[in-house]
Design an enzyme around this catalytic site. Sequence first.
Site, PDB file in Angstrom:
ATOM      1  N   GLY A   1      86.956  11.779 -66.396  1.00 18.47           N
ATOM      2  CA  GLY A   1      86.024  10.951 -67.176  1.00 18.47           C
ATOM      3  C   GLY A   1      86.738   9.893 -67.990  1.00 18.47           C
ATOM      4  O   GLY A   1      86.232   9.438 -69.021  1.00 18.47           O
TER       5      GLY A   1
ATOM      6  N   ASP B   1      84.444   8.241 -74.193  1.00 17.06           N
ATOM      7  CA  ASP B   1      85.445   9.094 -74.837  1.00 17.06           C
ATOM      8  C   ASP B   1      86.778   9.025 -74.099  1.00 17.06           C
ATOM      9  O   ASP B   1      87.846   9.051 -74.732  1.00 17.06           O
ATOM     10  CB  ASP B   1      84.976  10.556 -74.858  1.00 17.06           C
TER      11      ASP B   1
ATOM     12  N   ASP C   1      86.816  13.171 -57.624  1.00 17.99           N
ATOM     13  CA  ASP C   1      85.457  13.472 -58.059  1.00 17.99           C
ATOM     14  C   ASP C   1      85.393  14.975 -58.335  1.00 17.99           C
ATOM     15  O   ASP C   1      85.936  15.777 -57.562  1.00 17.99           O
ATOM     16  CB  ASP C   1      84.480  13.095 -56.930  1.00 17.99           C
TER      17      ASP C   1
ATOM     18  N   SER D   1      76.241  12.665 -68.005  1.00 16.27           N
ATOM     19  CA  SER D   1      76.109  12.945 -69.436  1.00 16.27           C
ATOM     20  C   SER D   1      74.782  12.490 -70.035  1.00 16.27           C
ATOM     21  O   SER D   1      74.581  12.616 -71.239  1.00 16.27           O
ATOM     22  CB  SER D   1      77.266  12.274 -70.198  1.00 16.27           C
TER      23      SER D   1
ATOM     24  N   SER E   1      78.845  20.394 -75.871  1.00 17.75           N
ATOM     25  CA  SER E   1      77.912  19.463 -76.520  1.00 17.75           C
ATOM     26  C   SER E   1      76.937  20.163 -77.459  1.00 17.75           C
ATOM     27  O   SER E   1      76.495  21.293 -77.200  1.00 17.75           O
ATOM     28  CB  SER E   1      77.115  18.737 -75.417  1.00 17.75           C
TER      29      SER E   1
ATOM     30  N   GLU F   1      74.011  19.515 -77.486  1.00 15.01           N
ATOM     31  CA  GLU F   1      72.790  19.729 -76.701  1.00 15.01           C
ATOM     32  C   GLU F   1      72.628  21.200 -76.314  1.00 15.01           C
ATOM     33  O   GLU F   1      71.531  21.638 -75.968  1.00 15.01           O
ATOM     34  CB  GLU F   1      72.802  18.850 -75.448  1.00 15.01           C
TER      35      GLU F   1
ATOM     36  N   TYR G   1      70.813  19.088 -68.464  1.00 12.75           N
ATOM     37  CA  TYR G   1      72.147  18.756 -68.994  1.00 12.75           C
ATOM     38  C   TYR G   1      72.621  19.830 -69.978  1.00 12.75           C
ATOM     39  O   TYR G   1      73.745  20.333 -69.876  1.00 12.75           O
ATOM     40  CB  TYR G   1      72.102  17.384 -69.688  1.00 12.75           C
TER      41      TYR G   1
ATOM     42  N   LYS H   1      75.802  22.407 -69.612  1.00 13.81           N
ATOM     43  CA  LYS H   1      76.886  22.477 -70.609  1.00 13.81           C
ATOM     44  C   LYS H   1      77.059  23.905 -71.136  1.00 13.81           C
ATOM     45  O   LYS H   1      78.170  24.304 -71.472  1.00 13.81           O
ATOM     46  CB  LYS H   1      76.614  21.500 -71.758  1.00 13.81           C
TER      47      LYS H   1
ATOM     48  N   ARG I   1      79.829   2.768 -76.041  1.00 22.50           N
ATOM     49  CA  ARG I   1      78.796   3.699 -75.596  1.00 22.50           C
ATOM     50  C   ARG I   1      78.053   3.093 -74.407  1.00 22.50           C
ATOM     51  O   ARG I   1      77.811   1.874 -74.344  1.00 22.50           O
ATOM     52  CB  ARG I   1      77.838   3.912 -76.764  1.00 22.50           C
TER      53      ARG I   1
HETATM   54  P1  NAP Z   1      80.235   8.900 -70.405  1.00 20.07           P
HETATM   55  O1  NAP Z   1      80.556   7.620 -71.096  1.00 20.07           O
HETATM   56  O2  NAP Z   1      78.941   9.051 -69.693  1.00 20.07           O
HETATM   57  O3  NAP Z   1      81.446   9.184 -69.374  1.00 20.07           O
HETATM   58  C1  NAP Z   1      81.327  10.170 -68.379  1.00 20.07           C
HETATM   59  C2  NAP Z   1      82.542  10.079 -67.470  1.00 20.07           C
HETATM   60  O4  NAP Z   1      82.422  11.067 -66.434  1.00 20.07           O
HETATM   61  C3  NAP Z   1      82.678   8.723 -66.745  1.00 20.07           C
HETATM   62  O5  NAP Z   1      84.038   8.400 -66.667  1.00 20.07           O
HETATM   63  C4  NAP Z   1      82.128   9.037 -65.355  1.00 20.07           C
HETATM   64  O6  NAP Z   1      82.646   8.196 -64.356  1.00 20.07           O
HETATM   65  C5  NAP Z   1      82.675  10.445 -65.172  1.00 20.07           C
HETATM   66  N1  NAP Z   1      82.004  11.196 -64.117  1.00 20.07           N
HETATM   67  C6  NAP Z   1      80.673  11.412 -63.953  1.00 20.07           C
HETATM   68  N2  NAP Z   1      80.459  12.174 -62.869  1.00 20.07           N
HETATM   69  C7  NAP Z   1      81.668  12.454 -62.331  1.00 20.07           C
HETATM   70  C8  NAP Z   1      82.105  13.187 -61.208  1.00 20.07           C
HETATM   71  N3  NAP Z   1      81.245  13.818 -60.395  1.00 20.07           N
HETATM   72  N4  NAP Z   1      83.438  13.261 -60.949  1.00 20.07           N
HETATM   73  C9  NAP Z   1      84.322  12.630 -61.747  1.00 20.07           C
HETATM   74  N5  NAP Z   1      83.977  11.900 -62.831  1.00 20.07           N
HETATM   75  C10 NAP Z   1      82.658  11.819 -63.117  1.00 20.07           C
HETATM   76  O7  NAP Z   1      80.351  10.135 -71.425  1.00 20.07           O
HETATM   77  P2  NAP Z   1      81.047  10.194 -72.872  1.00 20.07           P
HETATM   78  O8  NAP Z   1      80.053   9.803 -73.898  1.00 20.07           O
HETATM   79  O9  NAP Z   1      82.369   9.536 -72.807  1.00 20.07           O
HETATM   80  O10 NAP Z   1      81.226  11.777 -73.027  1.00 20.07           O
HETATM   81  C11 NAP Z   1      82.398  12.426 -72.548  1.00 20.07           C
HETATM   82  C12 NAP Z   1      82.086  13.892 -72.313  1.00 20.07           C
HETATM   83  O11 NAP Z   1      81.658  14.487 -73.541  1.00 20.07           O
HETATM   84  C13 NAP Z   1      80.977  14.179 -71.327  1.00 20.07           C
HETATM   85  O12 NAP Z   1      81.272  15.382 -70.667  1.00 20.07           O
HETATM   86  C14 NAP Z   1      79.738  14.364 -72.192  1.00 20.07           C
HETATM   87  O13 NAP Z   1      78.791  15.163 -71.531  1.00 20.07           O
HETATM   88  C15 NAP Z   1      80.359  15.061 -73.383  1.00 20.07           C
HETATM   89  N6  NAP Z   1      79.711  14.864 -74.674  1.00 20.07           N
HETATM   90  C16 NAP Z   1      79.406  13.623 -75.109  1.00 20.07           C
HETATM   91  C17 NAP Z   1      78.859  13.449 -76.370  1.00 20.07           C
HETATM   92  C18 NAP Z   1      78.552  12.084 -76.917  1.00 20.07           C
HETATM   93  O14 NAP Z   1      77.810  12.004 -77.904  1.00 20.07           O
HETATM   94  N7  NAP Z   1      79.135  11.023 -76.363  1.00 20.07           N
HETATM   95  C19 NAP Z   1      78.615  14.576 -77.176  1.00 20.07           C
HETATM   96  C20 NAP Z   1      78.958  15.838 -76.701  1.00 20.07           C
HETATM   97  C21 NAP Z   1      79.518  15.975 -75.442  1.00 20.07           C
HETATM   98  P3  NAP Z   1      81.940   6.753 -64.022  1.00 20.07           P
HETATM   99  O15 NAP Z   1      82.535   5.793 -65.029  1.00 20.07           O
HETATM  100  O16 NAP Z   1      82.352   6.508 -62.622  1.00 20.07           O
HETATM  101  O17 NAP Z   1      80.457   6.941 -64.205  1.00 20.07           O
HETATM  102  O1  F7E Z   2      69.056  10.052 -77.192  1.00 19.79           O
HETATM  103  C1  F7E Z   2      65.651   9.359 -78.389  1.00 19.79           C
HETATM  104  C2  F7E Z   2      65.825  10.471 -77.392  1.00 19.79           C
HETATM  105  O2  F7E Z   2      70.070   9.428 -75.010  1.00 19.79           O
HETATM  106  C3  F7E Z   2      69.022  10.316 -78.571  1.00 19.79           C
HETATM  107  C4  F7E Z   2      74.625  12.352 -74.880  1.00 19.79           C
HETATM  108  O3  F7E Z   2      75.865  11.782 -75.178  1.00 19.79           O
HETATM  109  O4  F7E Z   2      74.394  13.197 -77.099  1.00 19.79           O
HETATM  110  C5  F7E Z   2      73.772  12.382 -76.127  1.00 19.79           C
HETATM  111  O5  F7E Z   2      72.489  12.889 -75.785  1.00 19.79           O
HETATM  112  C6  F7E Z   2      67.575  10.466 -79.037  1.00 19.79           C
HETATM  113  C7  F7E Z   2      66.741  11.412 -78.171  1.00 19.79           C
HETATM  114  O6  F7E Z   2      71.381  10.852 -76.662  1.00 19.79           O
HETATM  115  C8  F7E Z   2      65.025   6.300 -76.548  1.00 19.79           C
HETATM  116  O7  F7E Z   2      64.577  11.048 -77.028  1.00 19.79           O
HETATM  117  C9  F7E Z   2      64.130   7.366 -78.210  1.00 19.79           C
HETATM  118  O8  F7E Z   2      65.980  12.236 -79.011  1.00 19.79           O
HETATM  119  O9  F7E Z   2      71.052   8.485 -77.140  1.00 19.79           O
HETATM  120  P1  F7E Z   2      70.415   9.605 -76.452  1.00 19.79           P
HETATM  121  P2  F7E Z   2      71.162  12.432 -76.560  1.00 19.79           P
HETATM  122  O10 F7E Z   2      70.016  12.771 -75.696  1.00 19.79           O
HETATM  123  O11 F7E Z   2      71.169  12.968 -77.948  1.00 19.79           O
HETATM  124  C10 F7E Z   2      74.623  14.557 -76.707  1.00 19.79           C
HETATM  125  C11 F7E Z   2      75.330  15.261 -77.840  1.00 19.79           C
HETATM  126  C12 F7E Z   2      75.311  14.674 -75.410  1.00 19.79           C
HETATM  127  O12 F7E Z   2      76.082  15.600 -75.174  1.00 19.79           O
HETATM  128  C13 F7E Z   2      74.857  13.752 -74.327  1.00 19.79           C
HETATM  129  O13 F7E Z   2      75.854  13.658 -73.312  1.00 19.79           O
HETATM  130  O14 F7E Z   2      66.947   9.199 -78.960  1.00 19.79           O
HETATM  131  N1  F7E Z   2      65.206   8.080 -77.810  1.00 19.79           N
HETATM  132  N2  F7E Z   2      63.983   6.264 -77.438  1.00 19.79           N
HETATM  133  C14 F7E Z   2      65.783   7.453 -76.785  1.00 19.79           C
HETATM  134  N3  F7E Z   2      66.884   7.750 -76.071  1.00 19.79           N
HETATM  135  C15 F7E Z   2      67.250   6.886 -75.074  1.00 19.79           C
HETATM  136  N4  F7E Z   2      68.382   7.158 -74.346  1.00 19.79           N
HETATM  137  N5  F7E Z   2      66.531   5.752 -74.799  1.00 19.79           N
HETATM  138  C16 F7E Z   2      65.419   5.416 -75.513  1.00 19.79           C
HETATM  139  O15 F7E Z   2      64.783   4.401 -75.252  1.00 19.79           O
END
Ligand code: NAP
Ligand code: F7E
Length: 346
Positions: A10, A15, A65, A91, A132, A134, A155, A159, A190
């Site tokens: 990733g 991240d 992958d 994600s 996460s 989540e 999702y 996780k 993001r």
């Molecule tokens: P992101 O921007 O969506 O990045 C996901 C990465 O995974 C990308 O590099 C994507 O590649 C790669 N990927 C997806 N499917 C794959 C596969 N089958 N094989 C290999 N690589 C694959 O996510 P992020 O926000 O950086 O988050 C990083 C990790 O933390 C994720 O596991 C996410 O679920 C977890 N997480 C995120 C948050 C948050 O708030 N950001 C919070 C808690 C946990 P491509 O660029 O090719 O799509």
């Molecule tokens: O939604 C509301 C939506 O998609 C946040 C991922 O990184 O954090 C992320 O998951 C909130 C939700 O993030 C829209 O319903 C309203 O309540 O930005 P989000 P998420 O679902 O919290 C967790 C920790 C992860 O691990 C995940 O990988 O916002 N919302 N209106 C919307 N959300 C989106 N995307 N788009 C809207 O138009």
Amino acid sequence: MTARTALITGITGQDGSYLAELLVAKGYTVHGIVRRASTFTTGRIEHLYQDPHDADTRLFLHYGDLTDASRVAGLLERVQPDEVYNLAAQSHVRVSFDEPLFTADTTALGTTRLLEGIRTTGLPCRFYQASSSEMFGASPPPQHERTEFHPRSPYGVAKVYAYWITRNYREAYGLYAVNGILFNHESPRRGPTFVTRKVAMAAARIKAGLQDTLYLGNLEARRDWGYAAEYVDAMWRMLQQDEPDDYVVATGTSYSVQDFVEHCFAHVGLDWRDHVRFDERYLRPAEVDDLVGDASKAARVLGWQPTVLTPELAGLMTDAELRQLLGSDGAAVPAVPAPAHTLAPR
Ligand code: NAP
Ligand code: F7E
């Protein structure tokens, strides 16, 4: 400085890019797994990339992958990492309702493929799993390491599986494997279909006269939003401890989606009520209402503390979008492509 080697899955994501920066700065040799696509997906790490022929190159990219177990094992064997950071995942929570099987294959089973690769190759490496908030889903806040999991999406369920398989390999095989349970963390890097970036982009575009309306779903959900650049430091710290353990990483503060919208629009002198409209396509079949993390264990054991809280985050993300749109003389740059969410309704 150190001569250690890290493997990041990733690495092209939000991240992954910040973590690669951090590890390169610490002197690591960093290897990243990149999915093959018909276009380049390495935009977030372009600034780190060096010609692999250069003698001082410390970032290496490999196609792969997480759905391909043999490739994953082969890369582990070849790279011989000291530390593996598993950040790859499908994600997006809303997308996981549309693609539950792909989400499970990548986000859940992908973790097992990596852990099996480490176990069968016998590598003495340390393993970080991107767990996460989540996973807590419907459990009331504040959520901490002992809070019950009640995921509300495919999702979140995937996780939870990945969390437990990581713990299982730690308990069953003695692997140094940890779960970082990170609450939402955001940045100008993001993905544009997550709500914070979508809102920051729209506020800037509306300010620049390039857009008039922003369509959103549930404005009442509350999240604990921190700054991604700070959260990757917590990941690294988890792998530097004597014993493997699991940690919540969060700011301990909570804001609604509407609060975030208000901050971004007020930051550029706009009233959000003039521009934001409801669209039910952004609602989810099941919602996570309220997440607030208790990261006191990470503070106590890892010495990790967040400094950027949600209001500042909203400001810095909106400023970053404005900088993209406005030239150095402040003039609007007209040829900016529409944000992805207007092309793909997610
Ligand atoms: P992101 O921007 O969506 O990045 C996901 C990465 O995974 C990308 O590099 C994507 O590649 C790669 N990927 C997806 N499917 C794959 C596969 N089958 N094989 C290999 N690589 C694959 O996510 P992020 O926000 O950086 O988050 C990083 C990790 O933390 C994720 O596991 C996410 O679920 C977890 N997480 C995120 C948050 C948050 O708030 N950001 C919070 C808690 C946990 P491509 O660029 O090719 O799509
Ligand atoms: O939604 C509301 C939506 O998609 C946040 C991922 O990184 O954090 C992320 O998951 C909130 C939700 O993030 C829209 O319903 C309203 O309540 O930005 P989000 P998420 O679902 O919290 C967790 C920790 C992860 O691990 C995940 O990988 O916002 N919302 N209106 C919307 N959300 C989106 N995307 N788009 C809207 O138009």
